[in-house]
Every structure is written in C-alpha cells, then in structure tokens.
Design an enzyme around this catalytic site. Structure first.
Site: not given
Lengths: 392, 392
Positions: A165, A331, A364
């Site tokens: 991320s 995601d 995610h």
C-alpha cells in the site's frame, strides 16, 4: 469513555510522539530534512525498530516501509495496543523475511505519530505541538528521511526494500530516488500514483476529522481535547475500502448482532455495523488525527510519473534493481491494473521484474493477512536475490 | 455561511416538511399507516406530484419511486434548489415515459423531508418535530403509504411502477406486496436486498451525522441548529459510491483545481476534492439529516427473501406482472449480479421478465443520466406493455 480516560489517551499520544518506545535517531540544525514543500525541517527525529543482525559486509539489510496507519512495530508487540507486530506473518525467525538471515529495519514515517517528527511532535522553538504548522510531507520526503536513517546506521545500500500500500509507494520511490542503493524491491498492493477515487475517499476522511469541533483547527493537543469522533468516522469509511464486497458478504452478510430480529432503531443491528464501529473506536486510541491528515495527503500527492513528463517508464530507465510486483485480485483500492502499469513501465525501462497476482477475496488488506502464496513468492524472490547478492 | 443564513435554511426545511410545494393527501386517526415496526402512524400525510391525465379506464397510471435523496419533484422545477426535475430525461411530453400518454405519479417516501410525514414533520400531539421519536420505516412501509395514496386517487391498479436504486427496491416490493395491482414493473440499478458493503457505507454516513455535536441526539430542529457538517461528510462519502473509478478518472483524474502546482496545504488542491465538497454542501441545503438516517436504515433493512425462508423465487411465484430489469456495467453499489439474482428469481417464480445490462462507465448514477440505451429499453418495454394492456 469518561473525560478522564480521554485525557489519558491524549497524553499517551504526546508521549509516543516525542519519546517513543523505540530507538530514535536525532538530526540537528545542521542536518535538516529537505522537504518537497520547500522547507528545511530541523531539528527532526526518526523512530525505528530493527530485527536480526547486520552482517560484516553490511549487505543483508532489508527496509520495511509501513502503510498509512502502520508504524515501526512491524515484528514486535505494539507498545500502545499490546498487539503483535503488524507483519509478523512475513517477518521473523524462519519467516519469508527471515530475521535469522537478514537485518530488518522499519521506521515510522515523517509526519507519523509514533516517534518520528510529525504534527503531534513538540516544536523546539515554541515548546508546543506542531499541529498544522508542520509542513506538508510527501512520499519522497518519507524516503529521504529513511535514507538519512540508513546512512546514520552505516548501511551503504539495502538488500531489499519492501512494503504494501503506502509502503509500496515508498518502495517505488526508493527505486527511483536511490536506484544504486536498492538491490531488490518488493512493492505489494500499490500504485505509481494515487487515483481520483482514492483521493476522494481520503478527502472524505479528512473532512470528517476537520468537521469535528474538537479538532479546533488542528490545535486540539494545546486545548486538551481530541477529535476522536471525526477520526473514528474517517477510519470506518477507509476500512470499507480495505476489504472487498465478497469478503464482507462472507464474513458478515446481513447477519444480525446478538439478536433474532431487527430492533427498528439506530443501534448496531447488523454485525457489519458493530465491526465497523469497533474499527473506528480502536483506531482512535492509537493514531493522531493530524497525522492522519498529513499522511493521507502524502499519498494523494504521490505520482511518480509527474516528474518524468507523465512517462512512468522514464522514471525506471536503466534501473539496476530487481523487482517483484504483487497484487490481489479483490483489491479495489489498488487494483491489479495499477500493478500492471508499474510492471509495464519497469519492462519498458529495461528493469528486471517479476509479477504475481494472488487470487483472494480479502481485498486490499490481504497484504497484511495470512496469504501463503504471498509468503511463498516473497521467499522465492528473496532467496534468488540473496544468491545473486552473495548473501549466505 | 452566516448564522443568519443557516437559520433560514432550517426554516425552509420545516416549511417543506409540513407544508410542501406539492399536493398533499392527509390521513386521519382512522386511517393509520401500519408500519413494520409495529406502530400505527396517525395522522400522517403524503406529498406528491402528478403529470399528464388519468384516462377514463384509469389504466394509464405510472408510479415513479424515488431514490434515497430524491423526492416527488421528478419532472418539474425543484421548489428548494430551482433545478429541473431529477428524471426529466426519462419523463415528460414525448419522453420514454410520455406524459402525453400516461398519468405519472411520484410521491415523497414516508420518512422523507419534502412533505410526506417524517422525522422533520410536526407531531400533532406535541406541536414539536418528531425527530428520533419517529418510528423506523421500511421499504414495505413506503410502498404501503404509496398504495394508500393510489387508493385515495381512485386508481385500482397501476400500469407500471418504475424506479432506480432505492426506487427499484420499492418497485420490487410493489410487485410482491400487491402483485394484482402492478401490470408492469421496471426496477433499475437495484437489488432484492442491501449488501453488507452497502450497509457499511450507510453506517459510516449515519455515524458522521450523529458525530456532529449540532445533531443534538436528533433534536436539532428544536434547538435551532443543524448538523450540516456531518450531513455533508455523509453525502461526500456516499457520492463516491454513486460514481465509478473510471468515470472519476475520466472526469477529474489527478487534475489540480485552478492552480499549476500543489499548494502543500489541506486546500482542495485536486478538482475531485472541490467537486466532492460542493456535493456535500449543496446537499445540506435540501435534505434533512434525520431523514437521511431513517431512509438509509430502510434500505439496510430491505431483504425481500427474508420473508420467504430466504428464497427470493417464492416471493415472485405466480406473479402476473411483466418485468424489465436493468443494470449498468460500472455500477458497483448495485452490481449487475444483484439484478441477475432478481431475474433468476423471477424466472424461477414463473414471471415474465426481460433483462438489459447497459455498458457505461458512469456507475450507479447512470440511471439518472443521459443514457440513450436505458431510454430506448424503457420506451420499448412500455410500448409493448401498453399494447398488451390496450392503452391507446
């Protein structure tokens, strides 16, 4: 939560911000951090954790970069929450990032609230918290700060930089800013720029914090209050984006919370509501609201290609780094197409790159969870890179 | 906005809630609305608009059901905002729902704030606003209220019921609650139940409103304030879910707002931020915060199959209604799989059903926008149904 309990949360935050439960490197007036905003930040400090032992060649260092709400406590019990490190599934003795073999460093980002200088830190000149007088920071600033830490630790270059991320954004920025210092790079569930939809979700979170009257235009620490409700709302909204529709359906569906029928009230009738409220309130105990503003902003500003006439491949041209890019099928915050764009640019730039898309419904957040395929791919990538680098 | 301006917004809302710019049907103590919450609501009223002329056979009436933040002003200028009706592209002289041919009715839902009884309405017994003493309502309650209106207007059955999103939920509920009264049904961009993810997004919005100290546990009207910031945050978050990632990318991308470079501040640097802030603040001027709580809750409770042992097909068994179900490829709030589930259940129940999935990048909001395929499909469906019903 009583008035008293709330005050004690406020003081925990000031204490971790200035005097964290981590080693700290301090940089004085002659060692400013040069920020993209045009500010020379000094003095400043960076808090970090290390695991394992640096070898004689200083060739086995792995830098782990944390995500938006992460911190340096990647593989040890968290000093505020008491929970295990956020990536202990990946990092530790015998784990894919084996602390018996590698020297692992993880530092709190600049703008953070767990010991690296940020808006909750005390200004030397005024003795009060920075609050909104703290300059805006970028992902590149985070990486600059990490590079100064790595210098200070006497490590000329890193065997690997890894993160998911926002951590993955830092990995990419490391490879662009300091290509010769990164032997291998492992960006996971990330993108080379933040999308309009992601900026939009961040903006809602920021507005939720700023709408809380206890935010006090950022001066809540001075005034002994805390915009906890606003921060909780921000976290609840963001948390939905970390999951997937199918995971929410599988975990919660329309199940009711400890009751046989709806209450016809605004109580948390559904389990998903109760779960989200818990996510919001527990986050408030460990994170500084202004830090949330700064770090989300840093992600929004991230766009590597912007410095290269919009051509991402140019950013990576001639990169000596070997990459493994990973994404997750469910995601939707950093979908696989964002990872593919990175892979295409790396290919076009002539870099060495592998790509793994992992089938999962966990969204995610999969990068933080028990994903055997991710562990296997990371282990294989690092093993091969270690052979190439001559690490025993 | 000044203190003074804010007060005038508050009084506009009270006025539209009790005495709207629409015809109203009033139901006295002997005509209560029987709510799913177990409450007999009386007295109560329903505000509505009509367009076109009811034919002699009373066979050409089309009921339009509005979505979460919609109202009865479907094809006329809005009395508060001054904007065109929210579905003037679909409804009007010569439009697919041709007001030269059909008699179109659209009513504000129960729990709403534009003239039908809701939490902003005045209680007859206390003379103050209902606020949170208003009973929770369901989609089935909205449909019951509409059925009492249609009775009052002397219309035995409807040629068609049409609506998108929450409007589509009402369409489905009409077909289940009053199958003999619905000749044709056109549910668009909807589902037979609200998903966990959708409940989650609604819960964040409700928490944003309730976190606003001016919400005053729902009693803001009595106290002369308004939780406008909380409502704006709720709207901003919800608005993202009405669009699509690709539409946001196409419309805004990472474009900056009237500036060449980022300001390194928390100003609305990006166009998407400025757009969202506008969506939030303009919504506050036309919608009651407590209504937002009630109507989102009604959507969350919606699950047609729950009354039929979880078997949606049983809800539609032997339905005499002809259906056209429509969805949009980029709608992630009510994705095509939700529409397919409806179609499968209708097929299994032996109903007559057509299905159209429209290719668009405009997301959920596509049903409100200029979508020629939607218009053509609606026109074709209604033309064929009119022939079958013998409407000239």
């Amino acid at each position: 939560m009583s008035e008293h309990a709330l005050r004690s949360v406020v003081s925990i935050h000031r204490s971790e911000a200035d005097d964290p439960t981590s080693p700290v490197q301090r940089f004085g007036p002659d060692e400013p951090l040069m920020l993209d905003a045009g500010v020379a930040l000094a003095p400043w400090q960076i808090a970090y954790q290390t695991y394992g032992t640096l070898n004689e060649d200083r060739s086995n260092a792995i830098l782990v970069c944390h995500a938006l709400t992460g911190d340096q406590h990647v593989a040890n019990r968290h000093p505020v929450t008491g929970k295990p490190g956020w990536w202990e599934t990946l990092i530790g003795p015998g784990r894919p990032i084996d602390t018996g073999r590698y020297f692992v460093i993880c530092a709190n980002v600049i703008g953070g609230c767990l010991g690296t200088t940020g808006p909750a830190s005390t200004r030397q000149d005024t003795g009060g918290p920075w609050a909104l007088d703290f300059p805006l920071v970028t992902i590149r600033d985070m990486v600059r700060a990490q590079a100064m830490l790595v210098d200070r630790l006497g490590i000329p270059n890193l065997f690997c930089v890894v993160g998911g991320s926002m951590g993955g954004m830092q990995v990419l920025q490391w490879a662009v800013s300091y290509p010769e210092r990164v032997f291998a790079a492992l960006p996971i569930a990330t993108g080379a720029r933040h999308s309009a939809q992601n900026i939009a979700f961040h903006e809602v979170g920021r507005q939720a914090i700023m709408a809380d009257p206890d935010w006090r235009r950022g001066r809540y620490l001075d005034e002994g209050v805390r915009p906890g409700k606003g921060l909780a709302v921000a976290r609840m909204g963001a948390h939905i984006t970390y999951l997937s529709e199918s995971a929410l359906h599988r975990k919660f569906g329309r199940s009711l919370q400890n009751r046989a029928a709806p209450t016809f009230s605004f109580d948390a009738d559904f389990q998903i509501e109760s779960y989200l409220r818990h996510q919001g309130s527990s986050f408030v105990e460990r994170f500084d609201p202004n830090s949330y503003l700064y770090v989300t902003r840093a992600m929004d500003y991230f766009d590597i290609a912007a410095d290269y006439d919009g051509q991402l491949a140019r950013a990576f041209r001639g990169s000596p780094t070997r990459f493994l890019v990973m994404s997750f099928t469910s995601d939707w915050l950093f979908p696989t197409r964002d990872s593919r764009a990175i892979v295409h640019a790396l290919n076009a730039g002539g870099a060495q790159v592998g790509f793994v898309e992992i089938e999962t419904d966990k969204g995610h957040d999969a990068f933080l969870l028990d994903e055997p395929e991710m562990f296997a791919a990371a282990r294989g990538f690092l093993d091969a890179a270690a052979v190439a680098r001559g690490i025993a």
